[in-house]
Design a protein around this motif. Structure first.
Motif, mmCIF file in Angstrom:
data_model
loop_
_atom_site.group_PDB
_atom_site.id
_atom_site.type_symbol
_atom_site.label_atom_id
_atom_site.label_comp_id
_atom_site.label_asym_id
_atom_site.label_seq_id
_atom_site.Cartn_x
_atom_site.Cartn_y
_atom_site.Cartn_z
ATOM 1 N N VAL A 1 0.822 -1.208 0.000
ATOM 2 C CA VAL A 1 0.000 0.000 0.000
ATOM 3 C C VAL A 1 0.856 1.257 0.000
ATOM 4 O O VAL A 1 0.333 2.360 -0.168
ATOM 5 N N ASP A 2 2.167 1.110 0.234
ATOM 6 C CA ASP A 2 3.050 2.275 0.212
ATOM 7 C C ASP A 2 3.247 2.774 -1.216
ATOM 8 O O ASP A 2 2.922 2.097 -2.193
ATOM 9 N N ASP A 3 3.790 3.984 -1.318
ATOM 10 C CA ASP A 3 4.067 4.538 -2.644
ATOM 11 C C ASP A 3 5.060 3.649 -3.381
ATOM 12 O O ASP A 3 6.084 3.251 -2.812
ATOM 13 N N PRO A 4 4.799 3.334 -4.638
ATOM 14 C CA PRO A 4 5.715 2.449 -5.375
ATOM 15 C C PRO A 4 7.028 3.146 -5.704
ATOM 16 O O PRO A 4 7.094 4.369 -5.823
ATOM 17 N N ASP A 5 8.063 2.336 -5.850
ATOM 18 C CA ASP A 5 9.399 2.827 -6.212
ATOM 19 C C ASP A 5 9.844 2.143 -7.506
ATOM 20 O O ASP A 5 9.373 1.050 -7.832
ATOM 21 N N PRO A 6 10.761 2.761 -8.238
ATOM 22 C CA PRO A 6 11.331 2.067 -9.399
ATOM 23 C C PRO A 6 12.132 0.846 -8.935
ATOM 24 O O PRO A 6 12.987 0.955 -8.057
ATOM 25 N N VAL A 7 11.866 -0.295 -9.514
ATOM 26 C CA VAL A 7 12.547 -1.539 -9.131
ATOM 27 C C VAL A 7 13.153 -2.158 -10.382
ATOM 28 O O VAL A 7 12.440 -2.387 -11.373
ATOM 29 N N GLU A 8 14.458 -2.404 -10.339
ATOM 30 C CA GLU A 8 15.116 -3.099 -11.455
ATOM 31 C C GLU A 8 14.743 -4.576 -11.375
ATOM 32 O O GLU A 8 15.001 -5.252 -10.377
ATOM 33 N N LEU A 9 14.146 -5.068 -12.432
ATOM 34 C CA LEU A 9 13.544 -6.387 -12.370
ATOM 35 C C LEU A 9 14.567 -7.522 -12.396
ATOM 36 O O LEU A 9 14.435 -8.501 -11.650
ATOM 37 N N ARG A 10 15.578 -7.415 -13.218
ATOM 38 C CA ARG A 10 16.522 -8.538 -13.364
ATOM 39 C C ARG A 10 17.266 -8.873 -12.067
ATOM 40 O O ARG A 10 17.322 -10.059 -11.672
ATOM 41 N N PRO A 11 17.841 -7.892 -11.355
ATOM 42 C CA PRO A 11 18.514 -8.235 -10.094
ATOM 43 C C PRO A 11 17.573 -8.901 -9.098
ATOM 44 O O PRO A 11 17.965 -9.830 -8.374
ATOM 45 N N LEU A 12 16.339 -8.435 -9.043
ATOM 46 C CA LEU A 12 15.384 -9.026 -8.111
ATOM 47 C C LEU A 12 15.098 -10.481 -8.476
ATOM 48 O O LEU A 12 15.064 -11.362 -7.609
ATOM 49 N N LEU A 13 14.884 -10.750 -9.790
ATOM 50 C CA LEU A 13 14.612 -12.116 -10.225
ATOM 51 C C LEU A 13 15.820 -13.031 -10.001
ATOM 52 O O LEU A 13 15.666 -14.195 -9.605
ATOM 53 N N GLU A 14 17.002 -12.517 -10.232
ATOM 54 C CA GLU A 14 18.204 -13.329 -10.036
ATOM 55 C C GLU A 14 18.393 -13.690 -8.562
ATOM 56 O O GLU A 14 18.824 -14.805 -8.221
ATOM 57 N N GLU A 15 18.071 -12.777 -7.689
ATOM 58 C CA GLU A 15 18.180 -13.055 -6.257
ATOM 59 C C GLU A 15 17.188 -14.142 -5.836
ATOM 60 O O GLU A 15 17.498 -15.009 -5.023
ATOM 61 N N ILE A 16 15.986 -14.091 -6.415
ATOM 62 C CA ILE A 16 14.981 -15.108 -6.088
ATOM 63 C C ILE A 16 15.394 -16.468 -6.643
ATOM 64 O O ILE A 16 15.352 -17.488 -5.942
ATOM 65 N N THR A 17 15.785 -16.481 -7.903
ATOM 66 C CA THR A 17 16.093 -17.762 -8.555
ATOM 67 C C THR A 17 17.359 -18.401 -7.999
ATOM 68 O O THR A 17 17.532 -19.616 -8.064
ATOM 69 N N GLU A 18 18.260 -17.587 -7.443
ATOM 70 C CA GLU A 18 19.486 -18.148 -6.889
ATOM 71 C C GLU A 18 19.184 -19.133 -5.767
ATOM 72 O O GLU A 18 19.772 -20.215 -5.692
ATOM 73 N N GLY A 19 18.247 -18.766 -4.907
ATOM 74 C CA GLY A 19 17.900 -19.660 -3.818
ATOM 75 C C GLY A 19 17.091 -20.846 -4.282
ATOM 76 O O GLY A 19 17.283 -21.975 -3.813
ATOM 77 N N LEU A 20 16.178 -20.612 -5.255
ATOM 78 C CA LEU A 20 15.319 -21.702 -5.710
ATOM 79 C C LEU A 20 16.067 -22.698 -6.582
ATOM 80 O O LEU A 20 15.659 -23.861 -6.692
ATOM 81 N N SER A 21 17.149 -22.295 -7.226
ATOM 82 C CA SER A 21 17.882 -23.182 -8.126
ATOM 83 C C SER A 21 18.876 -24.066 -7.400
ATOM 84 O O SER A 21 19.434 -24.996 -7.974
ATOM 85 N N GLU A 22 19.178 -23.759 -6.115
ATOM 86 C CA GLU A 22 20.119 -24.559 -5.361
ATOM 87 C C GLU A 22 19.477 -25.883 -4.954
ATOM 88 O O GLU A 22 18.274 -26.076 -5.035
ATOM 89 N N THR A 23 20.324 -26.832 -4.468
ATOM 90 C CA THR A 23 19.810 -28.147 -4.083
ATOM 91 C C THR A 23 18.923 -28.040 -2.864
ATOM 92 O O THR A 23 19.144 -27.215 -1.971
ATOM 93 N N GLU A 24 17.888 -28.837 -2.838
ATOM 94 C CA GLU A 24 16.963 -28.886 -1.719
ATOM 95 C C GLU A 24 16.764 -30.330 -1.318
ATOM 96 O O GLU A 24 16.373 -31.149 -2.139
ATOM 97 N N PRO A 25 17.039 -30.718 -0.082
ATOM 98 C CA PRO A 25 16.838 -32.102 0.351
ATOM 99 C C PRO A 25 15.362 -32.480 0.264
ATOM 100 O O PRO A 25 14.504 -31.749 0.750
ATOM 101 N N ASP A 26 15.115 -33.606 -0.352
ATOM 102 C CA ASP A 26 13.767 -34.187 -0.402
ATOM 103 C C ASP A 26 12.743 -33.221 -0.973
ATOM 104 O O ASP A 26 11.597 -33.182 -0.548
ATOM 105 N N ALA A 27 13.098 -32.402 -1.903
ATOM 106 C CA ALA A 27 12.142 -31.476 -2.506
ATOM 107 C C ALA A 27 11.467 -32.144 -3.671
ATOM 108 O O ALA A 27 12.075 -32.373 -4.699
#
Length: 590
Positions: free
Chosen positions: A415-441
């Motif tokens: 609900v706060d005022d929106p800010d300019p967000v660079e999309l690629r760095p944000l997506l890379e940060e998310i995918t970095e964790g999801l792409s790593e190994t996960e036990p029993d996933a």
């Protein structure tokens, strides 16, 4: 006078021509007789036609008795022009209810009395006396002494025309350009025949017997024709705007109070009367402080509480200044929105949310601990499996509660005022964790990659959003794609979709090669709630749809044989969600 002109009955011919023009105009107006004001406007032009034709014919009659008889239709037309023009103005400007008022009935009765006195004037001479034919330019013009009642009669006629013109002029100033031209034309038109009538009544001029009023009717009709033919006189009727203004207040559902610059109540609706605890008519004219001393017209207002029949009610207060055409402050509008039920729901949800989340987490943590201890002390494999299932489900419920808390925080941040967000760095940060190994996933071993995620987004791509909410949207969308893909290495691609973009928005496509989101889970997103037989398996899709909506965008889900494509449309311009394009604003989710 030029001999040809003096021999030709130009005054009579002009008067008769004016009557013919009036009749012709009535013929064109006839299809509009059922429109607001149409029948009275027709009657007004009809009276002008009667006046012009009667006067034109009377100018050829030199017999005094018969000539005086022609005064009856002439004065009948004069008397009722005012009545019909006033009735037209009232109905045309949205005051048609006054036509059935006692005041209007009195006006009609007075004009009937005037007409009866004219008809019977030879018996009492109250209207005029010393009636005589005095030929002028070869025509039967007359002279007579104007008695006081004639001036009373004429004054009523002039007053009605003036009031009607004022009502039309008020439309010019009140409703802006929409009705301004036609109302102004009709309001001004009576001036042209009105001036010669006043001169004749005051016996001003070189030849007092001549009444030139009918000769000016064509000028008056020219303005009326302009309003009718050029400005859609009966297509755009101010009455609709006036009724709409009244209905907008009465049917709003909220209490509305309008005060002038002296804080006196000049208008309110019935709902406001119930809030004020008095009848609407009794509230008008009183100072605002008499009923609402806790409303600040110049600042922010906290919700106020009032006791009404049926219990205590809470109102949100919104004020806005009223200004005239010059921008000067002339008053304020105050809207009281009943938020009682909303407040109750918020309070109940807050209590339930706090109690359930806190107690559920604590109790389930205890259950989880006991399950671990029980599993360590049990040797029976069947019992161990049952304890494992119980522990897994318990952990899932705890995780669901934490996710609900996470969603709440993310949506609050949105609900706060929106800010300019660079999309690629944000997506890379998310995918970095999801792409790593996960036990029993999803049945995958510890050594196998959890997912293969490709980000095909340019470095300079920027959207306007609350960063935490945008992160939550993509994180849940990618998690959902990975968790529901039974393959050993789920594949997900995030890319910009230029062909799906709309002005002011960036289209981002998230595509996976999984089995696709079940139809019943997508169907739930369109409903206002979930049922026992048809419900979503988690909260991931909810935060995607809620989050994108809070960001001012839209989301589409497309499920096919090769997987699921999710297209997000996110705002890139500085405008917030309230100013987004119609194509996105009206798009349904999903």
């Amino acid at each position: 006078m030029i001999p040809v002109l003096s021999a030709f009955p130009w005054l009579a011919a002009a008067s008769l021509a004016s009557g013919v023009v009036s009749l012709g105009f009535m013929r064109y107006l006839w299809p509009y007789r059922d429109r607001l004001g149409g029948r009275f406007f027709l009657a007004t032009i009809g009276c002008e036609a009667l006046w012009s034709l009667s006067y034109g014919l009377a100018l050829f009659v030199f017999d005094p008795a018969l000539r005086e008889a022609f005064e009856v239709p002439i004065w009948t037309a004069i008397n009722f022009i005012g009545v019909f023009f006033l009735a037209f103005a009232l109905e045309y400007t949205g005051r048609g209810h006054l036509l059935r008022s006692k005041a209007m009935g009195s006006v009609v009765a007075l004009q009937v009395l005037h007409t009866l006195l004219v008809v019977t004037n030879p018996l009492h001479r109250i209207a005029w006396s010393d009636y005589a034919v005095e030929p002028t330019y070869g025509l039967a013009t007359v002279v007579y002494a104007h008695q006081p009642w004639l001036f009373v009669n004429a004054a009523g006629f002039i007053l009605m025309i003036a009031v009607a013109s004022f009502l039309l002029a008020d439309t010019v100033f009140s409703y802006g350009p929409l009705y301004r031209t036609q109302a102004a034309a009709i309001a001004v038109s009576p001036i042209f025949p009105g001036v010669p009538f006043l001169l004749w009544l005051a016996e001003v001029g070189a030849t007092p017997p001549l009444n030139l009023t009918p000769l000016l009717f064509p000028v008056h009709l020219a303005f009326d024709m302009y309003a009718f033919f050029s400005r859609d006189m009966f297509e755009m009727v101010p009455a609709a705007r006036r009724v709409a203004d009244r209905a907008a207040i009465d049917n709003l559902g909220s209490a509305v109070v309008i005060v002038d610059s002296g804080r006196r109540i000049i208008e309110c609706n019935d709902e406001a009367g119930r809030l004020l605890g008095t009848a609407r008519s009794d509230a008008l004219g009183r100072r605002l402080e008499t009923h609402l001393d806790d409303v600040d017209l110049d600042g922010d207002n906290e919700p106020i509480t009032r006791r009404r029949a049926g219990g205590k009610r809470t109102y949100a207060v919104a004020t806005s200044p009223l200004t005239d055409a010059t921008g000067a402050a002339v008053g304020d509008t105050i809207v009281f929105q009943d938020i009682t039920e909303e407040r109750r729901r918020e309070q109940r949800l807050a209590v339930l949310n706090r109690v359930l989340r806190h107690n559920l987490r604590n109790d389930l943590n205890v259950v989880s601990g006991y399950l671990e201890m029980a599993e360590a002390r049990v040797d029976d494999e069947d019992v161990r499996r049952m304890l494992d299932v119980a522990a897994e489900n318990t952990a899932g419920v705890v995780e669901l509660g934490e996710k609900a808390r996470y969603i709440e925080r993310a949506l609050d941040a949105g609900v706060d005022d929106p800010d300019p967000v660079e999309l690629r760095p944000l997506l890379e940060e998310i995918t970095e964790g999801l792409s790593e190994t996960e036990p029993d996933a999803g049945g995958r071993s510890e050594t196998e990659p959890a997912a293969e995620i490709t980000v095909d987004v340019d470095d300079d791509v920027t959207v306007r959003a609350a960063p935490s909410l945008l992160e939550a949207v993509f994180e849940n969308l990618l998690e959902n794609a990975i968790e529901h893909d039974p393959s050993e290495t789920p594949t997900v691609t995030v890319r910009t979709a230029e062909d799906e973009a709309e002005p002011g928005f960036l289209a981002v496509e998230v595509a996976d090669d999984g089995p696709g989101i079940p139809e019943h889970e997508l169907a739930v997103l369109d409903e206002t709630g979930e049922t026992a037989l048809e419900h979503g398996s988690g909260l991931g899709l909810w935060i995607v749809t809620w989050g994108v909506d809070s960001l001012g965008g839209a989301v589409d889900f497309e499920v096919g044989a090769s997987g699921t494509n999710v297209v997000l449309r996110l705002p890139t311009a500085s405008e917030t969600a309230g100013s987004r394009g119609d194509g996105v604003a009206e798009r349904d989710n999903p």
